[in-house]
Write a protein that holds these residues in place. Structure first.
Motif, PDB file in Angstrom:
ATOM      1  N   THR A  26    -127.094  41.983  57.532  1.00 28.68           N
ATOM      2  CA  THR A  26    -127.277  41.168  56.327  1.00 28.68           C
ATOM      3  C   THR A  26    -126.132  41.241  55.331  1.00 28.68           C
ATOM      4  N   GLY A  27    -125.406  42.363  55.281  1.00 29.85           N
ATOM      5  CA  GLY A  27    -124.400  42.550  54.247  1.00 29.85           C
ATOM      6  C   GLY A  27    -124.992  42.822  52.880  1.00 29.85           C
ATOM      7  N   ASP A  28    -126.276  43.118  52.824  1.00 28.67           N
ATOM      8  CA  ASP A  28    -127.001  43.323  51.562  1.00 28.67           C
ATOM      9  C   ASP A  28    -127.560  44.747  51.573  1.00 28.67           C
ATOM     10  N   ALA A  29    -126.840  45.676  50.929  1.00 31.30           N
ATOM     11  CA  ALA A  29    -127.244  47.082  50.964  1.00 31.30           C
ATOM     12  C   ALA A  29    -128.602  47.324  50.294  1.00 31.30           C
ATOM     13  N   PRO A  30    -128.874  46.769  49.103  1.00 32.69           N
ATOM     14  CA  PRO A  30    -130.197  47.002  48.485  1.00 32.69           C
ATOM     15  C   PRO A  30    -131.345  46.481  49.350  1.00 32.69           C
ATOM     16  N   ALA A  31    -131.185  45.285  49.921  1.00 31.42           N
ATOM     17  CA  ALA A  31    -132.243  44.724  50.766  1.00 31.42           C
ATOM     18  C   ALA A  31    -132.427  45.566  52.022  1.00 31.42           C
ATOM     19  N   ALA A  32    -131.321  46.006  52.613  1.00 32.80           N
ATOM     20  CA  ALA A  32    -131.403  46.823  53.826  1.00 32.80           C
ATOM     21  C   ALA A  32    -132.095  48.146  53.538  1.00 32.80           C
ATOM     22  N   ARG A  33    -131.748  48.778  52.415  1.00 25.90           N
ATOM     23  CA  ARG A  33    -132.356  50.063  52.053  1.00 25.90           C
ATOM     24  C   ARG A  33    -133.854  49.914  51.829  1.00 25.90           C
ATOM     25  N   ALA A  34    -134.260  48.880  51.087  1.00 29.93           N
ATOM     26  CA  ALA A  34    -135.682  48.660  50.827  1.00 29.93           C
ATOM     27  C   ALA A  34    -136.434  48.350  52.124  1.00 29.93           C
ATOM     28  N   ALA A  35    -135.800  47.590  53.017  1.00 28.02           N
ATOM     29  CA  ALA A  35    -136.456  47.233  54.266  1.00 28.02           C
ATOM     30  C   ALA A  35    -136.665  48.450  55.164  1.00 28.02           C
ATOM     31  N   VAL A  36    -135.668  49.328  55.237  1.00 27.19           N
ATOM     32  CA  VAL A  36    -135.797  50.529  56.056  1.00 27.19           C
ATOM     33  C   VAL A  36    -136.873  51.446  55.476  1.00 27.19           C
ATOM     34  N   ARG A  37    -136.881  51.591  54.159  1.00 31.81           N
ATOM     35  CA  ARG A  37    -137.912  52.412  53.517  1.00 31.81           C
ATOM     36  C   ARG A  37    -139.302  51.869  53.834  1.00 31.81           C
ATOM     37  N   ASP A  38    -139.479  50.549  53.715  1.00 30.03           N
ATOM     38  CA  ASP A  38    -140.781  49.948  53.990  1.00 30.03           C
ATOM     39  C   ASP A  38    -141.165  50.124  55.460  1.00 30.03           C
ATOM     40  N   ALA A  39    -140.185  50.060  56.350  1.00 29.03           N
ATOM     41  CA  ALA A  39    -140.481  50.227  57.773  1.00 29.03           C
ATOM     42  C   ALA A  39    -141.031  51.618  58.051  1.00 29.03           C
ATOM     43  N   PHE A  40    -140.508  52.644  57.364  1.00 26.27           N
ATOM     44  CA  PHE A  40    -141.017  54.001  57.564  1.00 26.27           C
ATOM     45  C   PHE A  40    -142.394  54.176  56.921  1.00 26.27           C
ATOM     46  N   VAL A  41    -142.650  53.447  55.838  1.00 25.82           N
ATOM     47  CA  VAL A  41    -143.992  53.469  55.249  1.00 25.82           C
ATOM     48  C   VAL A  41    -144.999  52.919  56.260  1.00 25.82           C
ATOM     49  N   VAL A  42    -144.661  51.788  56.910  1.00 23.60           N
ATOM     50  CA  VAL A  42    -145.531  51.212  57.930  1.00 23.60           C
ATOM     51  C   VAL A  42    -145.681  52.181  59.107  1.00 23.60           C
ATOM     52  N   ALA A  43    -144.578  52.846  59.461  1.00 20.43           N
ATOM     53  CA  ALA A  43    -144.625  53.790  60.581  1.00 20.43           C
ATOM     54  C   ALA A  43    -145.591  54.938  60.296  1.00 20.43           C
ATOM     55  N   TRP A  44    -145.588  55.484  59.060  1.00 21.51           N
ATOM     56  CA  TRP A  44    -146.519  56.564  58.740  1.00 21.51           C
ATOM     57  C   TRP A  44    -147.964  56.049  58.719  1.00 21.51           C
ATOM     58  N   HIS A  45    -148.116  54.817  58.265  1.00 18.98           N
ATOM     59  CA  HIS A  45    -149.446  54.204  58.270  1.00 18.98           C
ATOM     60  C   HIS A  45    -150.037  54.259  59.688  1.00 18.98           C
ATOM     61  N   HIS A  46    -149.198  53.985  60.699  1.00 18.41           N
ATOM     62  CA  HIS A  46    -149.674  53.944  62.086  1.00 18.41           C
ATOM     63  C   HIS A  46    -149.101  55.109  62.903  1.00 18.41           C
ATOM     64  N   TRP A  47    -148.820  56.228  62.260  1.00 19.52           N
ATOM     65  CA  TRP A  47    -148.137  57.315  62.951  1.00 19.52           C
ATOM     66  C   TRP A  47    -148.947  57.894  64.115  1.00 19.52           C
ATOM     67  N   ARG A  48    -150.261  57.729  64.066  1.00 25.52           N
ATOM     68  CA  ARG A  48    -151.079  58.243  65.161  1.00 25.52           C
ATOM     69  C   ARG A  48    -150.636  57.619  66.487  1.00 25.52           C
ATOM     70  N   LYS A  49    -150.294  56.334  66.486  1.00 27.35           N
ATOM     71  CA  LYS A  49    -149.827  55.689  67.727  1.00 27.35           C
ATOM     72  C   LYS A  49    -148.297  55.651  67.808  1.00 27.35           C
ATOM     73  N   VAL A  50    -147.615  55.481  66.654  1.00 23.15           N
ATOM     74  CA  VAL A  50    -146.135  55.433  66.676  1.00 23.15           C
ATOM     75  C   VAL A  50    -145.560  56.770  67.113  1.00 23.15           C
ATOM     76  N   GLY A  51    -146.141  57.862  66.601  1.00 25.84           N
ATOM     77  CA  GLY A  51    -145.636  59.185  66.942  1.00 25.84           C
ATOM     78  C   GLY A  51    -145.777  59.510  68.414  1.00 25.84           C
ATOM     79  N   ALA A  52    -146.688  58.852  69.096  1.00 25.16           N
ATOM     80  CA  ALA A  52    -146.884  59.116  70.527  1.00 25.16           C
ATOM     81  C   ALA A  52    -145.966  58.284  71.403  1.00 25.16           C
ATOM     82  N   LEU A  53    -145.243  57.308  70.796  1.00 23.22           N
ATOM     83  CA  LEU A  53    -144.355  56.465  71.581  1.00 23.22           C
ATOM     84  C   LEU A  53    -143.129  57.244  72.021  1.00 23.22           C
ATOM     85  N   GLU A  54    -142.668  56.940  73.219  1.00 20.12           N
ATOM     86  CA  GLU A  54    -141.416  57.552  73.680  1.00 20.12           C
ATOM     87  C   GLU A  54    -140.228  56.940  72.939  1.00 20.12           C
ATOM     88  N   ASP A  55    -140.310  55.655  72.631  1.00 18.90           N
ATOM     89  CA  ASP A  55    -139.253  54.962  71.892  1.00 18.90           C
ATOM     90  C   ASP A  55    -139.806  54.509  70.545  1.00 18.90           C
TER      91      ASP A  55
END
Length: 630
Positions: A26-55
């Motif tokens: 994107t070339g947009d550091a603030p947007a990229a940072r916020a998006a990555v942070r939100d992705a990890f929030v979603v990951a913790w929300h579903h960590w019961r299944k995400v944590g069991a994934l090999e990838d």
């Protein structure tokens, strides 16, 4: 079990890498940072299944990149005053690609995904993804005005603007994820209650089913790339000691400081280590491979003025500049027949190089080096012109390719040949190797057939033109109903009784604005030998008479040779249109046996090629005609 410690470790390990990919996208550091942070929030929300994934990245990455694309503001990097010019130029070049091409290029350059995994992630068949990636690489290389081998480095350099990024603690991310889960649970309960009230029934999706949200993004699960297992014997099939050493590299520039940058099996990244290389390996089914890359630097002393006024003084500094890069790639195939095919494939990478603004200068066959060997010389033109010296050889089931790109003094033909011999001898005694190298003997040959119709030029044959944008682009060869290579002096036609295989092709610069007159046209045809000689003599006579009879036409002969087998004549013409305008033109007529070709180049203002280059191109036409006359 949600295992906070595992999540925290994954978050710390992965966040910077995903930020790098999202920023390159994107070339947009603030947007990229916020998006990555939100992705990890979603990951913790579903960590019961995400944590069991090999990838796990296969779940988190699509969320991060998808949100980054939706959040970012176009060309925001132009407002970032702290961004250096190199990073800004890289982002500008990326922005000129389509969204899919940019995603392919970024994932291929920055992630550890294989091309098959990348094609699944972007939703393309592997063959389509491979073709789009090649287009993206070539287009980025052209936009950035760098060789294709620099693409990965420039993408990795985009990490520099992100070094000062401050991340929220993992506990903050987990709290946000837990809050998101409670919110989604409440919404799910409310929806279920409403359904129960309205319908009197509640449909469950199974024990332990989790609530979903319409706003939640779909995630594509990737496949983990595993490192190749060792051979059953535990021995290296290709030893690193068999590759060229620092002392041997001195032949490619004794004044340069040659440093090895990597020795690898070439399984990482896009695998494109050398200019013109199209695939990771010449033999896709190779048993194993080993690659070594080098950089040759020149150091010089420069004087700089420091201080001001009476305190100003001169200080000497040592400045180092990379003038050459080199790659040696060795592949072991499953038998000599596969290696023979790999040798031809590697040869075609250079004989028909598809890198923008790259011209094939010469081809040589080499005897007494392995079982078969060739060398190629190419040049690139642009803001950083360079010479590319290539050697390809096969010994038994092994193929070795050695490529040196020089911005300074080019590698001589003799050096390229002796260096290739040294590379082959380094493999002597290895499993799969056969014939070693003796005293090499090389001779010039015509260019290899690159798939164009017999006698017709290819883009790789074409020399530089000054002040243009973009690369040469050729139209498809078509029947020569009109000969645009002719001038009004000769009015040559390739239509008539006895003329066969008459084709014409035009080459243009479509990315150059206001260049309607600029172009190169070649027309070819075959006829009986006697008529072919008369055909050429008629053109010569008309050009000669035109220069004498028309005061407004100036004819300068640049080259002329004749024999029973071949003819070549090259002219520079200036045709006066009126008192204020004249039309310059370069034209050649060439014959090889029964094949004849006319070549015409029309410059436009300061967009022109040198006369020397045009004469050399006319000689290339003579080489290409050999396939039409045979």
């Amino acid at each position: 079990m949600r295992s906070p410690e595992t999540f925290d470790a994954y978050y710390v390990e992965t966040r910077t890498r995903l930020l790098h990919e999202a920023y390159a996208m994107t070339g947009d550091a603030p947007a990229a940072r916020a998006a990555v942070r939100d992705a990890f929030v979603v990951a913790w929300h579903h960590w019961r299944k995400v944590g069991a994934l090999e990838d796990r990245d296969g779940y988190v990455r699509p969320i991060a990149l998808g949100r980054a694309r939706r959040r970012h503001t176009a060309r925001i990097w132009h407002r970032d005053k702290a961004l250096d010019a190199e990073a800004r130029a890289t982002l500008d070049a990326l922005s000129k690609l389509t969204a899919r091409q940019r995603e392919l290029l970024v994932l291929n350059g920055l992630s550890t995904l294989s091309l098959s995994d990348i094609s699944r992630e972007v939703g393309l068949p592997r063959s389509d993804a491979e073709r789009e990636l090649q287009t993206a690489t070539a287009q980025f290389s052209l936009n950035r005005d760098v060789p294709t081998t620099e693409v990965a480095r420039l993408l990795h350099d985009l990490a520099a603007p992100l070094e000062s990024t401050r991340w929220p603690r993992a506990t903050v991310i987990r709290r946000a994820g837990a809050a998101r889960r409670r919110t989604h649970t409440a919404i799910g309960a409310a929806v279920a209650t409403a359904a129960l009230v309205v319908s009197g029934s509640l449909v469950a999706t199974g024990a332990g089913a989790e609530a979903t949200s319409l706003s939640e993004e779909k995630a594509t699960t990737g496949v983990t790339v595993h490192a190749p297992s060792a051979s059953s014997g535990g021995e290296e099939l290709i030893s690193a000691d068999a590759l060229l050493s620092p002392d041997q590299m001195q032949r490619y520039g004794a004044a340069l400081d040659w440093r090895e940058t990597a020795t690898t099996d070439n399984l990482g990244g896009d695998g494109l280590l050398a200019p013109c290389q199209r695939e990771r390996y010449a033999d896709p089914a190779a048993v194993t491979a080993l690659a070594r890359t080098w950089r040759g630097s020149a150091t010089r002393t420069v004087e700089k003025q420091v201080g001001r006024g009476q305190r100003q003084r001169t200080r000497k500094e040592q400045v180092s500049r990379i003038e050459s890069t080199a790659v040696e790639l060795v592949e072991l195939s499953r038998g000599e027949r596969r290696a023979e095919q790999g040798f031809e494939t590697a040869s075609m990478w250079y004989a028909g190089c598809i890198d923008p603004r790259t011209q094939l200068l010469s081809t040589r066959t080499v005897k007494r080096v392995g079982d078969e060997a060739r060398t190629f010389r190419l040049r690139t033109w642009g803001r950083q012109p360079a010479t590319i010296s290539v050697g390809v050889a096969r010994t038994g089931s092994m193929v070795v390719t050695h490529v040196v790109r020089s911005q300074g003094k080019p590698v001589s033909d003799r050096t390229a040949t002796t260096g290739l011999a040294a590379a082959v001898n380094g493999l002597c005694g290895s499993e799969g190797a056969a014939t070693c190298a003796g005293r090499a003997r090389a001779r010039a040959i015509g260019p290899l057939d690159v798939g164009t119709p017999p006698g017709v030029l290819s883009v790789v044959d074409l020399p530089p033109v000054s002040a243009v944008r973009g690369p040469w682009v050729g139209t498809d060869p078509e029947r020569a109903r009109t000969n645009y290579a002719a001038t009004r002096c000769d009015r040559t036609s390739f239509q008539g009784k006895g003329i066969r295989k008459a084709l014409t092709r035009t080459f243009l610069f479509p990315e150059t604005p206001n260049a309607s007159q600029l172009g190169l046209t070649q027309t070819v045809g075959a006829m009986e030998a006697a008529r072919a000689r008369d055909f050429v003599e008629q053109v010569r006579s008309r050009i000669r008479d035109c220069g004498r009879a028309n005061l407004g036409t100036t004819v300068t002969q640049l080259a002329s040779t004749s024999s029973r087998a071949t003819d070549l004549s090259v002219w520079s013409l200036t045709i006066e249109l009126n008192d204020r305008q004249s039309f310059p033109f370069l034209m050649a007529i060439v014959r090889d046996g029964t094949a004849v070709s006319q070549l015409g180049f029309a410059p436009d203002r300061d967009m022109t090629m040198s006369r020397t280059d045009f004469v050399a191109l006319s000689r290339r036409v003579l080489e290409r005609l050999a396939t039409l006359s045979s």
